[in-house]
Design a protein around this motif. Sequence first.
Motif, PDB file in Angstrom:
ATOM      1  N   TRP A 121     -90.659 -31.301  31.654  1.00 11.52           N
ATOM      2  CA  TRP A 121     -90.969 -32.613  31.399  1.00 11.52           C
ATOM      3  C   TRP A 121     -91.034 -34.021  32.200  1.00 11.52           C
ATOM      4  N   GLU A 122     -91.487 -34.922  32.387  1.00 17.21           N
ATOM      5  CA  GLU A 122     -91.319 -35.734  33.053  1.00 17.21           C
ATOM      6  C   GLU A 122     -91.623 -36.997  32.241  1.00 17.21           C
ATOM      7  N   PRO A 123     -91.019 -37.476  31.336  1.00 14.32           N
ATOM      8  CA  PRO A 123     -91.927 -39.138  30.950  1.00 14.32           C
ATOM      9  C   PRO A 123     -92.331 -40.231  31.759  1.00 14.32           C
ATOM     10  N   MET A 124     -91.740 -39.930  33.142  1.00 14.67           N
ATOM     11  CA  MET A 124     -92.168 -41.296  33.471  1.00 14.67           C
ATOM     12  C   MET A 124     -93.643 -40.884  34.455  1.00 14.67           C
ATOM     13  N   GLN A 125     -93.938 -39.155  34.577  1.00 12.57           N
ATOM     14  CA  GLN A 125     -94.743 -39.169  34.964  1.00 12.57           C
ATOM     15  C   GLN A 125     -95.653 -38.541  34.092  1.00 12.57           C
ATOM     16  N   ASP A 126     -95.675 -38.415  33.123  1.00 13.42           N
ATOM     17  CA  ASP A 126     -96.415 -38.150  31.794  1.00 13.42           C
ATOM     18  C   ASP A 126     -97.162 -36.494  31.958  1.00 13.42           C
ATOM     19  N   ALA A 127     -95.532 -35.855  32.149  1.00  9.36           N
ATOM     20  CA  ALA A 127     -96.435 -34.683  32.923  1.00  9.36           C
ATOM     21  C   ALA A 127     -95.623 -33.255  33.254  1.00  9.36           C
TER      22      ALA A 127
ATOM     23  N   ALA B 123    -102.178 -15.347  25.818  1.00  6.43           N
ATOM     24  CA  ALA B 123    -102.706 -15.129  24.295  1.00  6.43           C
ATOM     25  C   ALA B 123    -101.392 -16.253  23.254  1.00  6.43           C
ATOM     26  N   ASP B 124    -100.432 -16.335  24.046  1.00  2.00           N
ATOM     27  CA  ASP B 124     -99.908 -17.829  23.203  1.00  2.00           C
ATOM     28  C   ASP B 124    -100.786 -19.011  23.561  1.00  2.00           C
ATOM     29  N   ILE B 125    -101.033 -19.204  24.485  1.00  3.48           N
ATOM     30  CA  ILE B 125    -101.853 -20.175  25.258  1.00  3.48           C
ATOM     31  C   ILE B 125    -102.970 -20.383  23.897  1.00  3.48           C
ATOM     32  N   GLU B 126    -103.519 -19.261  24.505  1.00  5.88           N
ATOM     33  CA  GLU B 126    -104.870 -19.185  23.195  1.00  5.88           C
ATOM     34  C   GLU B 126    -104.759 -19.300  22.292  1.00  5.88           C
TER      35      GLU B 126
ATOM     36  N   VAL C 133    -105.593 -17.928  33.967  1.00  8.68           N
ATOM     37  CA  VAL C 133    -103.964 -17.923  34.229  1.00  8.68           C
ATOM     38  C   VAL C 133    -103.178 -17.366  34.706  1.00  8.68           C
ATOM     39  N   LEU C 134    -104.725 -15.709  35.357  1.00 11.61           N
ATOM     40  CA  LEU C 134    -104.546 -14.722  36.414  1.00 11.61           C
ATOM     41  C   LEU C 134    -104.298 -15.066  37.444  1.00 11.61           C
ATOM     42  N   ALA C 135    -105.202 -16.524  37.799  1.00  9.44           N
ATOM     43  CA  ALA C 135    -105.431 -17.305  39.417  1.00  9.44           C
ATOM     44  C   ALA C 135    -104.334 -18.115  39.569  1.00  9.44           C
ATOM     45  N   PHE C 136    -104.419 -19.105  38.365  1.00 11.96           N
ATOM     46  CA  PHE C 136    -103.060 -19.997  38.563  1.00 11.96           C
ATOM     47  C   PHE C 136    -101.244 -19.050  39.050  1.00 11.96           C
ATOM     48  N   LEU C 137    -101.063 -17.930  38.331  1.00 13.26           N
ATOM     49  CA  LEU C 137    -100.621 -16.741  38.547  1.00 13.26           C
ATOM     50  C   LEU C 137     -99.993 -16.709  39.716  1.00 13.26           C
ATOM     51  N   ASP C 138    -101.211 -16.152  40.658  1.00 19.07           N
ATOM     52  CA  ASP C 138    -100.957 -15.732  41.814  1.00 19.07           C
ATOM     53  C   ASP C 138    -100.916 -16.810  42.870  1.00 19.07           C
ATOM     54  N   ILE C 139    -101.275 -18.130  42.715  1.00 19.43           N
ATOM     55  CA  ILE C 139    -101.075 -18.912  43.081  1.00 19.43           C
ATOM     56  C   ILE C 139    -100.071 -19.181  43.589  1.00 19.43           C
TER      57      ILE C 139
ATOM     58  N   MET D 188     -90.691 -32.473  44.958  1.00 22.33           N
ATOM     59  CA  MET D 188     -91.627 -32.292  43.435  1.00 22.33           C
ATOM     60  C   MET D 188     -92.814 -32.264  43.308  1.00 22.33           C
ATOM     61  N   VAL D 189     -93.312 -31.592  42.609  1.00 23.43           N
ATOM     62  CA  VAL D 189     -94.583 -30.329  42.270  1.00 23.43           C
ATOM     63  C   VAL D 189     -95.010 -31.487  40.941  1.00 23.43           C
ATOM     64  N   LYS D 190     -95.725 -32.398  40.814  1.00 32.79           N
ATOM     65  CA  LYS D 190     -96.478 -32.655  39.452  1.00 32.79           C
ATOM     66  C   LYS D 190     -97.313 -32.019  39.452  1.00 32.79           C
ATOM     67  N   LEU D 191     -97.456 -31.315  37.913  1.00 28.46           N
ATOM     68  CA  LEU D 191     -98.695 -30.529  37.163  1.00 28.46           C
ATOM     69  C   LEU D 191     -98.885 -30.834  36.324  1.00 28.46           C
ATOM     70  N   ASN D 192    -100.772 -30.428  36.067  1.00 28.30           N
ATOM     71  CA  ASN D 192    -101.166 -30.698  35.807  1.00 28.30           C
ATOM     72  C   ASN D 192    -101.040 -30.128  34.392  1.00 28.30           C
ATOM     73  N   ALA D 193    -101.592 -30.179  33.318  1.00 24.93           N
ATOM     74  CA  ALA D 193    -102.227 -29.698  32.284  1.00 24.93           C
ATOM     75  C   ALA D 193    -101.788 -28.142  31.853  1.00 24.93           C
ATOM     76  N   SER D 194    -102.481 -27.708  32.488  1.00 21.86           N
ATOM     77  CA  SER D 194    -103.069 -26.191  32.575  1.00 21.86           C
ATOM     78  C   SER D 194    -101.450 -25.386  33.355  1.00 21.86           C
ATOM     79  N   ALA D 195    -101.899 -26.357  34.451  1.00 16.72           N
ATOM     80  CA  ALA D 195    -100.144 -25.524  34.892  1.00 16.72           C
ATOM     81  C   ALA D 195     -98.865 -25.220  34.049  1.00 16.72           C
ATOM     82  N   GLY D 196     -98.469 -26.937  33.402  1.00 13.51           N
ATOM     83  CA  GLY D 196     -97.424 -27.269  33.491  1.00 13.51           C
ATOM     84  C   GLY D 196     -97.382 -25.828  31.296  1.00 13.51           C
ATOM     85  N   GLU D 197     -98.549 -25.776  30.988  1.00 17.61           N
ATOM     86  CA  GLU D 197     -98.303 -24.433  29.804  1.00 17.61           C
ATOM     87  C   GLU D 197     -98.266 -23.496  30.087  1.00 17.61           C
ATOM     88  N   ILE D 198     -98.964 -23.216  31.120  1.00 21.35           N
ATOM     89  CA  ILE D 198     -98.695 -22.279  31.605  1.00 21.35           C
ATOM     90  C   ILE D 198     -96.684 -21.683  32.120  1.00 21.35           C
ATOM     91  N   LEU D 199     -96.826 -22.441  33.452  1.00 17.74           N
ATOM     92  CA  LEU D 199     -95.426 -22.189  33.888  1.00 17.74           C
ATOM     93  C   LEU D 199     -93.718 -22.220  32.636  1.00 17.74           C
TER      94      LEU D 199
END
Length: 90
Positions: free
Chosen positions: A19-25, A59-62, A74-80, A34-45
């Motif tokens: 978590w990077e407070p300066m990036q709020d992400a 299931a945990d995210i849902e 989730v599958l599409a993001f993890l494939d990428i 560095m790759v700044k992640l959107n909220a969904s990507a952060g939750e998955i990773l």
Amino acid sequence: MSVGIASVPQIAPGFRLQWEPMQDAHVLLYPEGMVKLNASAGEILKRCDGAANVAAITADIERQFDTTGLGDDVLAFLDIATRQGWVQIA
């Protein structure tokens, strides 16, 4: 390698999620940058710990966000993420 619901993803060696407070992400750090992640990507990773499979991660995210039907996203993001080298399948 194709990512499926039984796959067990983990952050690839050489990358660090934090978590990077300066990036709020969440960001994914690696020696070249560095790759700044959107909220969904952060939750998955942050759940890619090498122990939980994709079905459990989904299931945990849902549960956390009181929703359903996120499996394909989730599958599409993890494939990428796997193709980018950020994630490997344990």
